[in-house]
Scaffold this active site. Structure first.
Site, PDB file in Angstrom:
ATOM      1  N   ASP A 178     -13.213 -24.634  54.044  1.00 43.50           N
ATOM      2  CA  ASP A 178     -12.525 -25.331  52.960  1.00 43.50           C
ATOM      3  C   ASP A 178     -11.019 -25.107  53.053  1.00 43.50           C
ATOM      4  O   ASP A 178     -10.544 -24.167  53.708  1.00 43.50           O
ATOM      5  CB  ASP A 178     -13.056 -24.839  51.608  1.00 43.50           C
TER       6      ASP A 178
ATOM      7  N   ASP B 131     -15.529 -34.155  46.741  1.00 43.64           N
ATOM      8  CA  ASP B 131     -16.139 -33.269  45.750  1.00 43.64           C
ATOM      9  C   ASP B 131     -16.916 -34.060  44.700  1.00 43.64           C
ATOM     10  O   ASP B 131     -17.709 -33.482  43.951  1.00 43.64           O
ATOM     11  CB  ASP B 131     -15.065 -32.442  45.042  1.00 43.64           C
TER      12      ASP B 131
END
Length: 711
Positions: free
Chosen positions: A457, A527
């Site tokens: 990430d 997301d």
């Protein structure tokens, strides 16, 4: 064996090929060709120029085809009148370049023709190689520049260095590109290119779109026909693509590293290679563009893709609150429904109880896992699943052992505030000590644990890009050197751990590009896992990248207050790399049964989804539905994902207005096919030209259709 003989031998071997991708039409005049495109360049008056970029030209016309004469490597300098690719400043403050042809060589690289044309400044010690690689079977070309300070005393300051430029003849063009924001990534945008410059760019390592572009004559919007000039940049740092329509109507397309607040200070003997830009042309619309990028990514950049497993990720079930007993309880359900890769997300490492601490300290939290991760991993492996884990290596929390020991390892400027984003700072990966620390931390983690999946990430935007410990002349190279070391870090880890799958993630799809996908195996598209939004996001994503790189989860998110069925959530996620993000230990027996059935179906159709040829039969941006068809290369089998995003009703018939027939693509017209195990048989010609009833009704409804050739 001397270099001259090696070059002559290479040229001789290339000349023996009956399908040469690059041919010298005459002295210092070259034609670069794919199956559908021709690109002609040559030397005139000592300078390298572009003559043609468009539909493939055959026969004697190859040596005469010419739309215009444009500089192939425009510079700030002699005769400059257009956007430069190279801008340099010499020791005496001369800011003018005069690049002249010096030599050329034609080589082979991994079976492909590579042309290198050497240009040198007429006075100063700067050399520039204009480089080209042709990939005819993928209908793409790559180009890049290599610059070098060939002097012995003085530095040369490079203020701008782009990867390449392409020219289109005078006309009125429209540009389609991808843009977006957090939770709304990869949204197609189409704009008319009027006189002036249209720029798409990434300022801070995030774009939520990509450098993808498709240019076509005004008014040609058909998915399956019409001229398209297209391309992408293979770069994950700060980049830009410029589309300049000149006063005479010609269009210059150029792109590369975004040099705002950046430079390269080349010392004597130092060189630099720009990222590649890949580009092509088709007369078969944007559908073929998506197919070209998919095959290029899978077969060239990733050199044959690895198997992508069905993933479970713990984030939505547990957040930061993870422990061994809880994860094992979830894993038992994951195994029951058919999961192949069990991934623990954020919260497993030292001091990580919320997003305010722990980043940078990549060791297991003994409060949560007193015996470490090894017992948990073994138990998950014993269930028949592989194990994966989440990391965010490029960031650090001020509340961490790493930051307390090395507060100077972050980006910062002296005498200025150190801004936090998401309670974290960004490590300055341009520094060698930061690189070595991250390599040691991650390689130790992977070496000591049986980890098969790394979710990488990167959540923070870049601010305060200061590098005060570097020599003054190098400080403004920080963004470029950061990206180089990021690539180096991933490359070294991939080399040492070739069986580990890597996922690129950046607050969703903030950093998805061909530079990353040439190193990472898959990407997190957003997301936002609301299935209605994902239909739009994934349609845009598939314009530029292959389905086997697109990680898509089921989950409980509901951004539109819709009562989504679990079937619908699975159908949306199954058009890419299937992941499950639900809190599955709370599922009832009927939900577990649906998941088992859907995952079993997905495993049957996965080879088609991951490696098939994609035809986007309907766009959710232009109709009430999205239809994605994946077809085997020989047309023997197809799977079609049908999604209704809205519905318009004809009041006279009470039937949906749009899409009453579903016509397929890519089948064998003479073959006989079966649809969904029906007793009725259809010819491929009938399915492609007449089609079948589109019998899907209702908002947020979905259907998966399978088509098989009968033997």
């Amino acid at each position: 064996m001397n270099n001259r003989f090696v070059i002559l031998l290479s040229l001789f071997l290339v000349s023996l090929s009956s399908s040469a991708q690059i041919s010298e039409l005459s002295d210092k005049d070259w034609m670069l060709e794919t199956e559908t495109m021709s690109y002609r360049i040559g030397i005139r008056g000592g300078r390298l120029n572009t003559f043609y970029y468009g539909p493939k030209v055959e026969g004697e016309e190859k040596s005469t085809v010419r739309w215009n004469e444009f500089p192939e490597v425009p510079v700030r300098g002699v005769g400059a009148w257009n956007s430069p690719l190279v801008e340099a400043v010499f020791k005496d403050n001369v800011r003018d370049l005069d690049l002249k042809y010096h030599s050329s060589e034609l080589l082979k690289e991994e079976g492909y023709d590579v042309l290198r044309i050497l240009l040198k400044d007429s006075y100063y010690p700067l050399s520039v190689y204009a480089c080209y690689r042709v990939l005819p079977n993928h209908n793409l070309m790559e180009k890049w520049l290599e610059v070098a300070n060939i002097g012995k005393r003085d530095d040369i300051l490079i203020e701008n260095l782009q990867s390449g430029a392409m020219w289109l003849p005078a006309s009125l063009y429209e540009l389609t590109h991808l843009s977006g924001s957090l939770g709304n990534e990869f949204q197609p945008q189409t704009t008319l290119l009027t006189q002036g410059v249209k720029t798409i760019q990434s300022r801070d390592f995030k774009s939520y779109g990509s450098s993808y572009f498709a240019v076509r004559p005004r008014g040609e919007h058909d998915e399956f026909s019409g001229s398209v000039w297209f391309g992408q940049l293979l770069y994950s740092g700060t980049w830009r693509m410029d589309f300049e329509r000149l006063s005479d109507g010609a269009l210059q397309i150029s792109g590369g590293i975004r040099f705002w607040d950046s430079w390269l200070n080349l010392t004597p003997g130092e060189s630099f290679v720009t990222p590649k830009i890949c580009f092509g042309y088709t007369q078969n619309g944007t559908s073929e563009v998506s197919q070209i990028f998919a095959s290029y990514t899978r077969e060239v950049l990733q050199q044959g893709s690895k198997h992508r497993p069905v993933i479970y990720n713990s984030w939505y079930a547990t957040g930061f609150d993870v422990n061994e007993d809880q994860q094992l309880a979830i894993a038992k359900v994951a195994k029951e429904i058919g999961v192949e890769m069990f991934v623990i997300d954020d919260g497993w490492f030292k001091g990580r109880v919320n997003d305010r601490g722990g980043l940078g300290d990549w060791t297991v939290d003994k409060n949560k896992f007193p015996n470490g991760l090894k017992p948990l991993i073994k138990k998950i492996n014993d269930m028949g699943m592989d194990f994966g884990i989440w990391v965010e290596p490029e960031m650090v929390n001020p509340d961490s052992d790493l930051y307390r020991a090395h507060p100077d390892w972050i980006f910062y400027f002296p005498n200025r505030p150190k801004t936090l984003g998401r309670n974290q700072s960004m490590l300055n990966l341009a520094r060698e000590d930061v690189f070595q620390y991250l390599y040691k931390s991650l390689s130790t983690l992977l070496r000591e644990h049986n980890i098969k999946y790394l979710k990488w990430d990167m959540n923070r935007h870049l601010t305060e890009p200061g590098w005060p410990s570097a020599p003054t002349k190098k400080q403004r190279e920080v963004r470029i050197r950061y990206t180089e070391n990021l690539y180096r870090l991933v490359d070294e880890l991939k080399k040492e751990f070739p069986n580990v799958l890597f996922e690129t993630c950046s607050s969703g799809g903030g950093r998805v590009d061909l530079g990353m996908l040439s190193r990472m195996d898959v990407a997190w598209a957003s997301d936002n896992i609301d299935p209605l939004d994902r239909i739009y996001i994934q349609y845009g994503y598939l314009s530029a990248f292959p389905a086997n790189s697109m990680v898509s989860w089921t989950g409980g998110e509901n951004w539109h207050d819709m009562n989504y069925s679990l079937n619908f959530r699975f159908d949306v996620a199954m058009s890419g790399v299937l992941g499950i993000g639900n809190n599955i230990i709370s599922w009832k027996s009927d939900e577990i049964a649906i998941a088992k059935e859907k995952i079993a179906l997905y495993k049957e159709i996965r080879p088609l989804v991951h490696n098939g040829i994609l035809y986007r039969l309907a766009s959710p941006f232009e109709s009430t539905h999205s239809i994605l068809e994946y077809v085997s290369p020989g047309g023997e089998e197809a799977v079609v994902f049908c999604y209704n995003v809205s519905e318009k009703i004809d009041v006279s018939t009470r039937c949906p207005i749009e899409k009453k027939r579903l016509c397929f693509k890519g089948l064998n017209p003479d073959g006989i096919y079966q649809v969904d195990n029906s007793d009725k048989k259809y010819s491929g010609s009938y399915l492609m030209n007449t089609g079948i009833d589109y019998s899907l009704h209702g908002i947020c409804k979905s259907k998966i259709i399978r088509v098989k050739l009968l033997k």
